[in-house]
Design an enzyme around this catalytic site. Sequence first.
Site, mmCIF file in Angstrom:
data_model
loop_
_atom_site.group_PDB
_atom_site.id
_atom_site.type_symbol
_atom_site.label_atom_id
_atom_site.label_comp_id
_atom_site.label_asym_id
_atom_site.label_seq_id
_atom_site.Cartn_x
_atom_site.Cartn_y
_atom_site.Cartn_z
ATOM 1 N N ASN A 1 37.157 45.036 60.812
ATOM 2 C CA ASN A 1 36.093 45.940 60.393
ATOM 3 C C ASN A 1 36.638 47.088 59.560
ATOM 4 O OD1 ASN A 1 33.174 46.847 60.734
ATOM 5 N ND2 ASN A 1 34.267 48.624 61.511
ATOM 6 N N HIS B 1 48.967 45.991 45.690
ATOM 7 C CA HIS B 1 49.401 47.281 46.217
ATOM 8 C C HIS B 1 50.907 47.487 46.008
ATOM 9 C CE1 HIS B 1 45.495 47.482 48.253
ATOM 10 N NE2 HIS B 1 45.750 48.750 48.487
#
Length: 565
Positions: free
Chosen positions: A424, A469
């Site tokens: 989440n 990233h």
Amino acid sequence: MLGMTVSCAAAALYLSLPAISDLDGMGGESSNGENPCNGEIHSNGKMEVERLISKKLQLKRKAEHLKFDLMRQFDSQVLEFMDSLIEESASLEPAPVPAVFSPPLSDKERSKLRHLQGSSQGQGKQFVFRRSLLDELFEVNHIRTIYHMFIALLILFILSTLVVDFIDEGRLVLDFDLLVYVFGQFPLVVITWICMFLSVLVVPYSLFHTWASHYHESRHGTLWSLLLGALFLLYQGLGLGFLPTFVVVKNSFPPASCFIIILEQVRLMMKAHSYIRENVPKVLALAKDKSSSSPVSPLIPQLSHYIYFLFAPTLIYRDKYPRNPIIRWSYVASKLLQVLGCLFYAYYVFVRLCIPQFRSISQQLFDLRAMVLCVFNSILPGVLVLFLAFFAFLHCWLNAFAEMLRFADRMFYKDWWNSTSFANYYRTWNVVVHDWLYYYVYCDFLWMSKKRFRAAGMLLVFTMSAVVHEYILAICFGFFYPVLFCLFMCFGMMFNFILHDRRKGPIWNVIMWTALFLGQGVIICLYSQEWYAQRYCPLQEPSFLELLKPRSWSCHLQTNPAVDS
């Protein structure tokens, strides 16, 4: 209505109990009666009164809990109903307006074009009128107090820096050498960005316009698509991928200037892909309909739509977005000032918490004790940098551009701080990037694999995110040290399956925050160590393997540092 019903039920339950004064009266009669066993009756009456009072209080608490639970369920059901209503209303798009110089369309052609335009967008992200979550929370005084606490902490950082400088130098030192350094070569940064933006404005739009205009009439549509698709990929890899990176490395851009170019490079590449990905299926669907005589021109987005998309705070292309009626320039000014404040906040975090700790790190032995202390000492600056990056970019910067463009869907993030699972957290931390990864990587992979390899699709998303990233950090810091990549691929994947959505309760939120704090400490510690090791222990003629080996692992063996800054 439900709240009134619950309140009435609780009041009726409360009033149905005997009053305390009545109970006291009963006790008084027992104590004043002419009875030889007067003391015993008085004692029994007192116990009865206490028992009834206790029972009354218990029933009152149960009624209050019942009222609270019912109100909470009612509120959640109303919110779910309103969200579904908003999404359904957003899906009711009006018929597309034809271009100015296009011939008028019949009702049949309009309905067909509406079907074609909805085929690629109907199943994707729906944009609706939404405020940012922090804007709503800051209207609550209790939440705004937390914001004031961070401002107070910034004031303390400023005061501590001024006091220390006054003690050391005998005067107030108001220079910002670190900010001047990290934003160095700014004119070249602006020129590089303008070139990148103009290329993204011209090349993808021209390639799609040329392909869409001739695909319907071409006898060799496949070859035509392969040719222009190859040109688009060549532009993405060479023109937008390699050239900005070459300019950054060749001119040795400092970190902040480098972040501006590389982050814009990634953003523009994602936007160009979204523009092509959303519009190509509409042209292909029209070409498959052999009986269609509808022109292709209404399917080609106007240049103004594409320009708006390049500046809009979203990575999902749409011809139209929900728009606010006015621009609140005071709101824009406040958000830009908050971005500037976060910049100075980060400056003081590094000056007071990071630089004093890591400036002499290369002269210390690289052992387990030093590493553990380094990680735990880096948690506070790491968490502050995390909060500042979130607030400055995902809230202030994106909301400022959204307000200037009257962009109405401000859900750039969700309540990630309430997450009880890392699954989440990944979905709610950065909704803008998550939507792009979900629709264009995960969903497209499932479509190509016919929904057979969901775990492989998730692994592909994690790998792509980790690689991008690590690419950004490697170019901007000037060294390869795949700490973030390992955290993504190892701990990130592991926590994604262990701390999944079925984990509920406060304890899982505590575990999530603990892991997040430790991760920020590891990132700040290891990258700061490597940054100073690269400057204290430069290699004269490094080989390829030496470039891949972290310098901080062996820098303490050298006694004469080359740079003392």
